[in-house]
Write a protein that holds these residues in place. Structure first.
Motif, mmCIF file in Angstrom:
data_model
loop_
_atom_site.group_PDB
_atom_site.id
_atom_site.type_symbol
_atom_site.label_atom_id
_atom_site.label_comp_id
_atom_site.label_asym_id
_atom_site.label_seq_id
_atom_site.Cartn_x
_atom_site.Cartn_y
_atom_site.Cartn_z
ATOM 1 N N LEU A 1 0.827 -1.206 0.000
ATOM 2 C CA LEU A 1 0.000 0.000 0.000
ATOM 3 C C LEU A 1 0.861 1.255 0.000
ATOM 4 O O LEU A 1 0.654 2.169 -0.805
ATOM 5 C CB LEU A 1 -0.921 -0.007 1.229
ATOM 6 C CG LEU A 1 -1.747 1.264 1.466
ATOM 7 C CD1 LEU A 1 -2.681 1.522 0.304
ATOM 8 C CD2 LEU A 1 -2.512 1.171 2.779
ATOM 9 N N THR B 1 2.723 1.607 -3.513
ATOM 10 C CA THR B 1 1.889 2.037 -4.643
ATOM 11 C C THR B 1 1.324 3.435 -4.414
ATOM 12 O O THR B 1 1.174 4.204 -5.361
ATOM 13 C CB THR B 1 0.718 1.063 -4.866
ATOM 14 O OG1 THR B 1 0.039 0.849 -3.641
ATOM 15 C CG2 THR B 1 1.220 -0.260 -5.407
ATOM 16 N N ARG B 2 1.025 3.770 -3.167
ATOM 17 C CA ARG B 2 0.387 5.064 -2.877
ATOM 18 C C ARG B 2 1.378 6.221 -2.888
ATOM 19 O O ARG B 2 1.091 7.278 -3.436
ATOM 20 C CB ARG B 2 -0.327 4.992 -1.524
ATOM 21 C CG ARG B 2 -1.190 6.213 -1.177
ATOM 22 C CD ARG B 2 -2.028 5.917 0.067
ATOM 23 N NE ARG B 2 -2.637 7.081 0.695
ATOM 24 C CZ ARG B 2 -3.865 7.520 0.435
ATOM 25 N NH1 ARG B 2 -4.587 6.905 -0.471
ATOM 26 N NH2 ARG B 2 -4.359 8.568 1.065
ATOM 27 N N TYR B 3 2.560 6.011 -2.296
ATOM 28 C CA TYR B 3 3.476 7.143 -2.129
ATOM 29 C C TYR B 3 4.697 7.097 -3.052
ATOM 30 O O TYR B 3 5.221 8.135 -3.425
ATOM 31 C CB TYR B 3 3.943 7.227 -0.674
ATOM 32 C CG TYR B 3 2.814 7.378 0.306
ATOM 33 C CD1 TYR B 3 2.013 8.517 0.286
ATOM 34 C CD2 TYR B 3 2.523 6.391 1.229
ATOM 35 C CE1 TYR B 3 0.960 8.670 1.170
ATOM 36 C CE2 TYR B 3 1.472 6.534 2.128
ATOM 37 C CZ TYR B 3 0.698 7.670 2.095
ATOM 38 O OH TYR B 3 -0.344 7.808 2.969
ATOM 39 N N GLN C 1 2.960 5.867 -6.881
ATOM 40 C CA GLN C 1 1.867 6.798 -7.120
ATOM 41 C C GLN C 1 0.960 6.298 -8.242
ATOM 42 O O GLN C 1 0.769 6.960 -9.260
ATOM 43 C CB GLN C 1 2.416 8.197 -7.417
ATOM 44 C CG GLN C 1 3.211 8.748 -6.241
ATOM 45 C CD GLN C 1 3.534 10.226 -6.370
ATOM 46 O OE1 GLN C 1 3.118 10.869 -7.317
ATOM 47 N NE2 GLN C 1 4.271 10.753 -5.414
ATOM 48 N N VAL D 1 -5.132 4.198 -6.219
ATOM 49 C CA VAL D 1 -4.720 4.018 -4.830
ATOM 50 C C VAL D 1 -4.218 5.338 -4.247
ATOM 51 O O VAL D 1 -4.436 5.655 -3.074
ATOM 52 C CB VAL D 1 -3.619 2.936 -4.730
ATOM 53 C CG1 VAL D 1 -2.939 2.989 -3.371
ATOM 54 C CG2 VAL D 1 -4.222 1.561 -4.946
ATOM 55 N N THR D 2 -3.553 6.123 -5.077
ATOM 56 C CA THR D 2 -3.011 7.395 -4.605
ATOM 57 C C THR D 2 -4.116 8.393 -4.287
ATOM 58 O O THR D 2 -4.029 9.153 -3.320
ATOM 59 C CB THR D 2 -2.063 7.992 -5.657
ATOM 60 O OG1 THR D 2 -1.023 7.055 -5.918
ATOM 61 C CG2 THR D 2 -1.454 9.296 -5.175
ATOM 62 N N LEU E 1 -9.902 3.230 1.589
ATOM 63 C CA LEU E 1 -8.855 2.218 1.730
ATOM 64 C C LEU E 1 -9.056 1.370 2.975
ATOM 65 O O LEU E 1 -8.765 0.171 2.970
ATOM 66 C CB LEU E 1 -7.483 2.893 1.754
ATOM 67 C CG LEU E 1 -7.074 3.532 0.426
ATOM 68 C CD1 LEU E 1 -5.792 4.337 0.588
ATOM 69 C CD2 LEU E 1 -6.904 2.469 -0.650
ATOM 70 N N SER F 1 -5.996 -1.576 -9.055
ATOM 71 C CA SER F 1 -4.902 -0.958 -8.300
ATOM 72 C C SER F 1 -4.757 -1.594 -6.924
ATOM 73 O O SER F 1 -3.656 -1.667 -6.378
ATOM 74 C CB SER F 1 -5.132 0.550 -8.175
ATOM 75 O OG SER F 1 -6.200 0.807 -7.284
ATOM 76 N N SER G 1 -1.455 -3.305 -5.450
ATOM 77 C CA SER G 1 -0.832 -3.002 -4.159
ATOM 78 C C SER G 1 -0.423 -4.278 -3.438
ATOM 79 O O SER G 1 0.646 -4.334 -2.822
ATOM 80 C CB SER G 1 -1.782 -2.174 -3.296
ATOM 81 O OG SER G 1 -2.744 -3.000 -2.665
#
Lengths: 214, 214
Positions: A175, A178-180, A183, A187-188, A195, B166, B170
């Motif tokens: 998580l 992929t999020r930070y 990106q 998910v971002t 989430l 997504s 993740s």
DNA sequence: GTCTATAATCGGATAGAC
DNA sequence: GTCTATCCGATTATAGAC
């Protein structure tokens, strides 16, 4: 001539803190290998030599910039303790969502997120940073897990217990990545609540569910 | 004076392939920024200048070392098609396990795993590599997902469809990172079958389950 | 505490001989 | 196709003046 101390006070005037802050941001953006003393110095508005004058070496500066990461470890445990008191009997059933909400809340604090993202990026190419992240993840998640599930309930076997913890780590780290770091679009941009609802049950199952079948 | 070509044949004698193989391994181990032309040349047993003579620039060498990554995309789709024929009606219900087994099978091939791990490590600190990985992930997972769930069944709304994809990314990326990059103990040593049983249901839920509650 | 100067490496890329 | 020689830039780290 008096016994009073003269000259500059030992308590410095902000530059030391500015250096650590700049370092945390640079390590978060470029990872350990990619971040440079010169860049950090430029961000902090000081001379590059001054950075090493304070912290001696790049490694120790990295460690100093991550000191803040210890706090989230305790923060998560304290959040869990509070939630446990709040929910009582229902606590164990909502553990997954609580975990996801906790990490997302911690990561909303810029310093804490920067520390973790810095560890992620650094661990990708630097073995020493990888060791640090491994230790951080295991201690954090394992202790949180112990306090959460409790020594009584949940999994008694320490081996499967570690296995459950590492599964949690795989999703939580995925998580964060992929999020930070990566990106990846949805998910971002997703909200914390979305989430929590989507990933919470996954964590729940890794913690307390049946792992040998669907 | 004949019309026949003289001199060395265009088809080279292995060194070109040796360079690409060495490059793939180095990029996988150290990421794009960490890998060096000199190191790759040393691994391949050739002169550093020769590496650039063949591939022109480090970037293009990286791309060349990843060309193999296109195959896994097709491989997964074909595996999914085969499984669909094999399972028929039950296919959709076992989709999560099939996905996890597919990626783990692909990653058992050293070249394919090296390519993906190289992209992971590179994407952590290199924005261009991150773009490549984003594209690869979206096209691979999205197309696989389309062919898997089918245009008819499953999620009709393209937005939530991307969201589901997504979420899958993740967890899959998190698995790859913890297993091959971070090398977190239990996930690294677990068998493919164990991971399929543990993580398959997660993917299943992300693909076809209810994401708004536990 | 702050900065200049510099040492000691290491990086990608190029020119050109053979 | 292969290699030598080299340019040019960037890095961490140290020594020492002020």
């Amino acid at each position: 001539m008096t016994g009073a101390r003269s000259g500059r006070r030992a308590g410095d005037s902000g530059t030391r803190e500015a250096i650590v802050t700049a370092a945390r941001r640079r390590f978060a953006e470029n990872g350990y290998d990619g971040a440079t003393i010169r860049g950090i110095a430029a961000d902090a508005g000081v001379d590059p030599a001054l950075v090493l004058h304070f912290h001696g070496t790049k490694e120790r500066l990295f460690a100093a910039s991550l000191q803040l990461t210890v706090v989230p470890g305790e923060l998560i445990t304290s959040v869990l303790a509070a939630e446990r008191r709040r929910l009582g009997e229902e606590f164990t059933g909502h553990l997954g969502e609580i975990v996801v909400r906790s990490v997302l809340t911690v990561w909303e604090k810029e310093d804490a997120r920067a520390s973790f993202v810095g560890m992620l990026r650094s661990a990708a190419t630097n073995e020493q940073a990888a060791r640090m992240l491994r230790e951080f993840v295991t201690t954090t998640i394992m202790t949180a897990l112990s306090q959460a599930v409790g020594p009584d309930a949940g999994e008694p076997d320490p081996a499967t217990r570690r296995y459950r913890a590492s599964l949690v780590a795989s999703q939580v780290i995925g998580l964060a990545f992929t999020r930070y770091v990566l990106q990846l679009a949805p998910v971002t941009s997703a909200s914390a609540a979305e989430l929590v609802a989507a990933i919470g049950p996954t964590i729940q199952r890794y913690l307390t569910g049946d792992l040998s079948s669907g």
